[in-house]
Structures are given as structure tokens and as C-alpha cells.
Design an enzyme around this catalytic site. Structure first.
Site, PDB file in Angstrom:
ATOM      1  CG  ASP A  97      -2.142   0.870   0.971  1.00  0.00           C
ATOM      2  OD1 ASP A  97      -2.745   0.744  -0.107  1.00  0.00           O
ATOM      3  OD2 ASP A  97      -2.476   1.700   1.835  1.00  0.00           O
TER       4      ASP A  97
ATOM      5  CG  HIS B 174       6.976   5.033  -2.864  1.00  0.00           C
ATOM      6  ND1 HIS B 174       7.329   5.579  -4.064  1.00  0.00           N
ATOM      7  CD2 HIS B 174       5.684   4.616  -3.015  1.00  0.00           C
ATOM      8  CE1 HIS B 174       6.307   5.513  -4.902  1.00  0.00           C
ATOM      9  NE2 HIS B 174       5.294   4.934  -4.276  1.00  0.00           N
TER      10      HIS B 174
HETATM   11  P1  ITT Z   1      -3.587  -2.092  -4.833  1.00  0.00           P
HETATM   12  O1  ITT Z   1      -4.596  -3.004  -5.464  1.00  0.00           O
HETATM   13  O2  ITT Z   1      -2.218  -2.748  -4.768  1.00  0.00           O
HETATM   14  O3  ITT Z   1      -4.004  -1.500  -3.512  1.00  0.00           O
HETATM   15  P2  ITT Z   1      -3.833   0.640  -5.855  1.00  0.00           P
HETATM   16  O4  ITT Z   1      -3.783   1.159  -7.264  1.00  0.00           O
HETATM   17  O5  ITT Z   1      -5.126   0.716  -5.122  1.00  0.00           O
HETATM   18  O6  ITT Z   1      -3.345  -0.883  -5.886  1.00  0.00           O
HETATM   19  P3  ITT Z   1      -2.433   2.001  -3.613  1.00  0.00           P
HETATM   20  O7  ITT Z   1      -3.654   1.831  -2.789  1.00  0.00           O
HETATM   21  O8  ITT Z   1      -1.151   1.457  -3.108  1.00  0.00           O
HETATM   22  O9  ITT Z   1      -2.662   1.372  -5.096  1.00  0.00           O
HETATM   23  O10 ITT Z   1      -2.138   3.507  -3.937  1.00  0.00           O
HETATM   24  C1  ITT Z   1      -2.996   4.563  -3.614  1.00  0.00           C
HETATM   25  C2  ITT Z   1      -2.977   5.595  -4.699  1.00  0.00           C
HETATM   26  O11 ITT Z   1      -1.714   6.285  -4.632  1.00  0.00           O
HETATM   27  C3  ITT Z   1      -3.059   4.993  -6.098  1.00  0.00           C
HETATM   28  O12 ITT Z   1      -4.373   5.047  -6.563  1.00  0.00           O
HETATM   29  C4  ITT Z   1      -2.128   5.843  -6.920  1.00  0.00           C
HETATM   30  O13 ITT Z   1      -2.902   6.817  -7.557  1.00  0.00           O
HETATM   31  C5  ITT Z   1      -1.190   6.481  -5.921  1.00  0.00           C
HETATM   32  N1  ITT Z   1       0.144   5.890  -5.997  1.00  0.00           N
HETATM   33  C6  ITT Z   1       0.640   4.852  -5.275  1.00  0.00           C
HETATM   34  N2  ITT Z   1       1.898   4.573  -5.646  1.00  0.00           N
HETATM   35  C7  ITT Z   1       2.214   5.457  -6.611  1.00  0.00           C
HETATM   36  C8  ITT Z   1       3.348   5.673  -7.395  1.00  0.00           C
HETATM   37  O14 ITT Z   1       4.421   4.917  -7.292  1.00  0.00           O
HETATM   38  N3  ITT Z   1       3.313   6.657  -8.280  1.00  0.00           N
HETATM   39  C9  ITT Z   1       2.222   7.434  -8.417  1.00  0.00           C
HETATM   40  N4  ITT Z   1       1.106   7.299  -7.736  1.00  0.00           N
HETATM   41  C10 ITT Z   1       1.089   6.310  -6.833  1.00  0.00           C
END
Ligand code: ITT
Length: 193
Positions: free
Chosen positions: A65, A170
Site C-alpha cells: 500500500d 518508495h
Molecule cells: P492495490 O490493489 O495494490 O491497492 P492501488 O492502485 O489501489 O493498488 P495504492 O492503494 O497502493 O494502489 O495507492 C494509492 C494511490 O496512490 C493509487 O491510486 C495511486 O494513484 C497512488 N500511488 C501509489 N503509488 C504510486 C506511485 O508509485 N506513483 C504514483 N502514484 C502512486
């Protein structure tokens, strides 16, 4: 048995696959949905998630996450990044920061690893940088076009290759930590050490 990365986001898997390949670890993508609890920390979210998915995965797996924490907004959107991205998006974030001199922000990532019946193990990492004045670049996903990593020579994540983003990001650091740890654990268990 291959290590499974359970995520709905194919970009996240592609980034992790580049790291796993570099370390000679086999990973597979599983897109099974799991409950993301409402919590103040990413770590709490992945502990729950890893436990839930490991019960049905049948083998070692991890979830990840991530969130964007903006200094001038007191850490917002943080654990609520997904909702904010899907609602106001990058344009909305830039609007919230209009006229703001303090552009400091960081991406944080937490990885939760678990085996069926086991206890979750958590790996956390962050990437410090700034929010750009306007979107730059077409690659990546999410907030990538507006995030300038420290040391990235003015390029947003959306202007970097996967390999370069992984060096700074990250997720690059947190996934590298779980992959290295997993490799070490596996070789200890198989008696190769
Ligand atoms: P999961 O199914 O793995 O949870 P997700 O797309 O919902 O995938 P996250 O909850 O980890 O991903 O991320 C929350 C939001 O933060 C996600 O919708 C992205 O828009 C943003 N985000 C996370 N990591 C990022 C990255 O490396 N670069 C840009 N935006 C990122």
C-alpha cells in the site's frame, strides 16, 4: 513456489517484477481483491491485507500500500491517496497547492508479506521529493506526473524508466527489501546456508 504479489494495479506489479528479476526471484501477479481497512497507517492496512490474502493464496504472498504525503497539507492525502486520486486527481492536488511555496512531499510504501497460517512481516520505505508546478511526462501512473524525487535531476516519475523510478521510489525500496529478505529466508530453509 513463486512469490505472489497481490495487487489490482498492473503498474505496481511491473515495477516489482523488474526488481524481482534483478534478484533472481520468481514473482507472479495475482489480482484477487482484498479488504483495505480504513487506518491511519499504511502498515496497519498491509498487515490486515497480507493476512487476508495469504489464507487463499496457497503460498507466500505480499500486498503493498502506498500513499503521497504532502507537507503543506499536513500529510494529506496519505492513506487516502487512492480516493483523492480518483476524485480530484493531479489537477486537484495542484490546485490545492496553488501559490504554496512549500512543495515538499514524500511517497511512502508498506509491504506486508505473509504465508498461509503465518505472521505478517512488514517492510516500509519512503521517497522524499517535491510536487511539480505542473504535470510532466506521460509514463507511470497515479501521481507520477507531478512528483519530483530528490536526486531525480528535475524529472518526474512519469519521465523515468521503470528501472530509474525503482532506484528512487518508495516501492522500489520496500519491494527490494521484501525480495532480498525472501531470498535469504528461502536459502536458509533449504539449507543452502
Ligand atoms: P492495490 O490493489 O495494490 O491497492 P492501488 O492502485 O489501489 O493498488 P495504492 O492503494 O497502493 O494502489 O495507492 C494509492 C494511490 O496512490 C493509487 O491510486 C495511486 O494513484 C497512488 N500511488 C501509489 N503509488 C504510486 C506511485 O508509485 N506513483 C504514483 N502514484 C502512486
Amino acid at each position: 513456489m513463486a512469490l505472489a504479489f497481490v495487487t489490482s494495479n498492473k503498474h505496481k506489479f511491473e515495477e516489482a517484477a523488474e526488481i524481482a528479476k534483478r534478484h533472481g526471484v520468481d514473482i507472479v501477479h495475482r489480482a484477487v481483491p482484498y479488504a483495505e481497512i480504513q487506518a491511519d497507517t499504511l502498515e496497519e492496512i498491509v498487515i490486515h491485507g497480507a493476512q487476508e490474502v495469504s489464507a487463499s493464496a496457497g503460498g507466500p504472498c505480499f500486498v503493498e500500500d502506498a500513499g503521497l504525503f504532502i507537507d503543506a497539507l499536513k500529510g494529506f492525502p496519505g492513506p487516502y491517496s487512492k480516493f483523492v486520486f480518483l476524485t480530484i486527481g493531479n489537477a486537484g492536488v495542484l490546485k490545492l497547492l496553488e501559490g504554496e511555496k512549500n512543495r515538499k512531499a514524500e511517497f511512502r510504501s508498506a509491504v506486508g508479506y505473509c504465508e498461509p497460517g503465518g505472521k505478517p512481516v512488514v517492510f516500509s520505505a519512503k521517497c522524499v521529493g517535491k510536487i511539480s508546478a505542473e504535470p510532466q511526462g506521460k509514463g507511470g501512473f497515479g501521481f507520477d506526473p507531478i512528483f519530483l524525487s530528490d536526486g531525480g535531476e528535475g524529472k518526474t516519475f512519469a519521465e523515468m524508466t521503470t528501472e530509474l523510478k525503482n532506484k528512487f521510489s518508495h516501492r522500489g525500496k520496500a519491494v527490494e527489501a521484501v525480495v532480498k529478505w525472501y531470498k535469504e529466508e528461502k536459502s536458509l530453509k533449504s539449507g543452502k546456508k
